[in-house]
Design an enzyme around this catalytic site. Structure first.
Site, short mmCIF file in Angstrom:
data_model
loop_
_atom_site.label_atom_id
_atom_site.label_comp_id
_atom_site.label_asym_id
_atom_site.label_seq_id
_atom_site.Cartn_x
_atom_site.Cartn_y
_atom_site.Cartn_z
N LYS A 158 -45.74 25.62 25.65
CA LYS A 158 -46.65 26.32 26.74
C LYS A 158 -45.72 27.12 27.59
O LYS A 158 -44.66 26.74 28.14
CB LYS A 158 -47.39 25.46 27.39
CG LYS A 158 -48.47 26.40 28.67
CD LYS A 158 -49.49 25.31 29.34
CE LYS A 158 -50.17 25.98 30.12
NZ LYS A 158 -51.05 25.00 31.09
N SER A 204 -55.88 25.74 30.67
CA SER A 204 -55.27 26.80 30.51
C SER A 204 -54.12 26.66 29.41
O SER A 204 -53.73 27.63 28.95
CB SER A 204 -54.40 27.14 31.81
OG SER A 204 -53.34 25.92 31.98
N SER A 208 -56.13 20.92 31.93
CA SER A 208 -55.69 21.99 31.05
C SER A 208 -55.02 21.39 29.91
O SER A 208 -54.82 22.32 28.88
CB SER A 208 -54.68 22.80 31.87
OG SER A 208 -55.45 23.77 32.64
#
Ligand code: GLN
Length: 484
Positions: free
Chosen positions: A79, A154, A178
């Site tokens: 990420k 996210s 997330s």
């Protein structure tokens, strides 16, 4: 052998037995990314030369017959809020569009030391603020199961890549859900460990008391493998716990018979989609069928979790994001007359709308006149929420719940309604506020074949039991439905 659908476990045995080289495996993933990621948008940056050099080094070891490290040659995605030395790290924001970090996040460094091959950096909501990945300053991510729908957020890119077969495993971050919510919406496994289990050094901070790093994978065993590799004390993060790290993989096959599974009515009330409810209830029945005892518990302060989270998270964010001022790194506005004008313009042009909303909410909650009414109150409620879990875990070993109240929604469906978006986190923010571990794993599909996730919470630092129950459930589910 379909290289793109391998698990970590499968990949490492294929490499160790020399059925496939690390180089061929990395190439297969880059080929698939080239063909398919255009329609999904999971990657923001690829680092192919670096990855192939790493794969070649693993192959050289294998050729010499040397023992291979535990994640040798496993292609992973990271990420883009986790720093990677020499690889652009944007946090999904324009303010860091050209930021090349001088150091690597501890969690990533530990995966790389264990032989993992980093393919690239995964798209996400800007500074990890969002539940749909539509807040990325670059482009949204689409759900591989239905590209008209969001992958969740996210960590949307991290979840979508695992679901699409463009990475075997990825790292995500979870401040309010997330990792778990996108895992649920994309039909993969996502684990948020206990606060302090995995070092946050090198994680671009959103809300420091709520931020966690964890894996998104195709199987519970893979999540255990990645956690085992990353977990443990790190002198660079004073909040990382000085506790021994169990062998999560070895613990997976211990029997679950006799374990007590808590079910809290507060997680099955209004707002829960009927198909999600029946899938999760069926999963709980399946656990009962494995000899677990299902015990009703109460988590009475759950209704306050969303407002509490959105005060604590925005307050911490407003403070953490003060560092992006155009001075030391990141975007700097060119046409400023004075220093304060330069700060103002850099932040105005560099941050997106949701990030600005959070900074304003958080600044307000922390302001002298309102501090007691909002921030202090939220911290008190946070304690009550934590106590709810402490009480419940006196009676049960894990708690089962839905991960998300609905299946994946359509792009654009909630993007003009921040409150509706915030409510998507209703079942996930509690674990962040309490710091307990939580996992999401697939437990079914709705009538449109969209995935549904089962969430399991555990006691602080008891990821082993959470993973064990998740693994047992996954095994019966795949035995019953032929799902791998
Ligand atoms: N959706 C939540 C938020 O927008 C959680 C984000 C996260 O866990 N990083 O704050």
């Amino acid at each position: 052998m379909d290289l793109n659908s391998l698990t970590i476990d499968g990949a490492r045995s294929a490499i160790a037995s020399r059925e496939v080289t690390a180089t061929a495996l990395a190439e297969a993933f880059y080929d698939k990314i080239a063909k398919e990621d255009g329609a999904i948008g999971a990657y923001l940056t690829l680092c192919k030369d670096r990855a192939l050099a790493k794969a070649a080094a693993i192959d050289a070891l294998a050729e010499k017959g040397e023992p291979l490290p535990p994640l040798a040659g496993v292609p992973v995605g990271i990420k883009d809020v986790l720093t990677t030395r020499g690889i652009r790290t944007t946090a999904g924001s324009k303010i860091l569009e050209n930021f090349i970090p001088p150091y690597t996040c501890t969690a990533v460094a530990r995966l790389e030391e264990a032989g993992a091959v980093v393919l690239g950096k995964m798209n996400c909501d800007e500074f990890a603020m969002g539940s749909s990945n539509e807040n990325s300053a670059y482009h949204p991510v689409r759900n591989p199961r239905d590209t008209s729908r969001v992958p969740g957020g996210s960590s949307g890119g991290s979840a979508a890549a695992v679901a699409a077969g463009t990475a075997i495993a990825t790292l995500g971050t979870d401040t309010g859900g997330s990792i778990r919510q996108p895992a649920s919406l994309c039909g993969v496994v996502g684990l948020k460990p206990t606060y302090g289990r995995v070092s946050r050094y090198g994680l671009i901070a959103f809300a420091s008391s709520l931020d966690h790093i964890g894996p998104l994978t195709r199987s519970v065993k893979d999540a255990a493998l990645v956690l085992r590799t990353m977990a443990g004390r790190d002198p660079m993060d004073s909040t990382s716990a000085e506790l021994p790290v169990p062998d999560y993989v070895a613990e997976l096959d211990k029997p679950v018979r006799g374990l007590r599974i808590g079910v809290a009515k507060e997680y099955f009330e209004e707002g829960l989609d009927a198909e999600v409810r029946s899938s999760v209830e069926a999963a709980i029945q399946a656990l009962a069928g494995l000899g677990c005892e299902v015990v009703p518990v109460s988590l009475p302060h759950t209704a306050y979790a969303i407002p509490t989270y959105y005060i604590v998270a925005t307050a911490e964010a407003s403070s953490n994001l003060a560092r992006f001022d155009g001075v030391r790194y990141g975007y700097r506005s060119k046409n400023a007359a004075t220093l304060s004008d330069m700060y103002r313009r850099s932040r105005d042009q560099g941050f997106g709308a949701e990030v600005k909303r959070r900074i304003m909410l958080g600044t307000y909650a922390l302001s002298a006149g309102y501090y007691d009414a909002y921030y202090l109150k939220a911290q008190q409620v946070r304690t009550l929420l934590t106590r709810d879990f402490d009480e419940a875990f006196k009676k049960v070993d894990v708690i089962a719940a839905p991960t998300s109240p609905t299946v994946a929604f359509r792009l654009g469906e909630k993007s003009n309604d921040p409150l509706a978006m915030y409510l998507a986190d209703v079942y996930t923010v509690t674990a962040n506020l309490a710091g307990i571990p939580g996992i999401s794993l697939p437990c079914g599909e709705n009538h449109e074949k969209l995935p549904i996730g089962l969430q399991l919470f555990g006691r602080h630092f008891d990821e082993a039991t959470v993973l064990r129950v998740a693994h047992a459930y996954e095994q019966t589910r795949s035995a019953q439905s032929g799902v791998q």
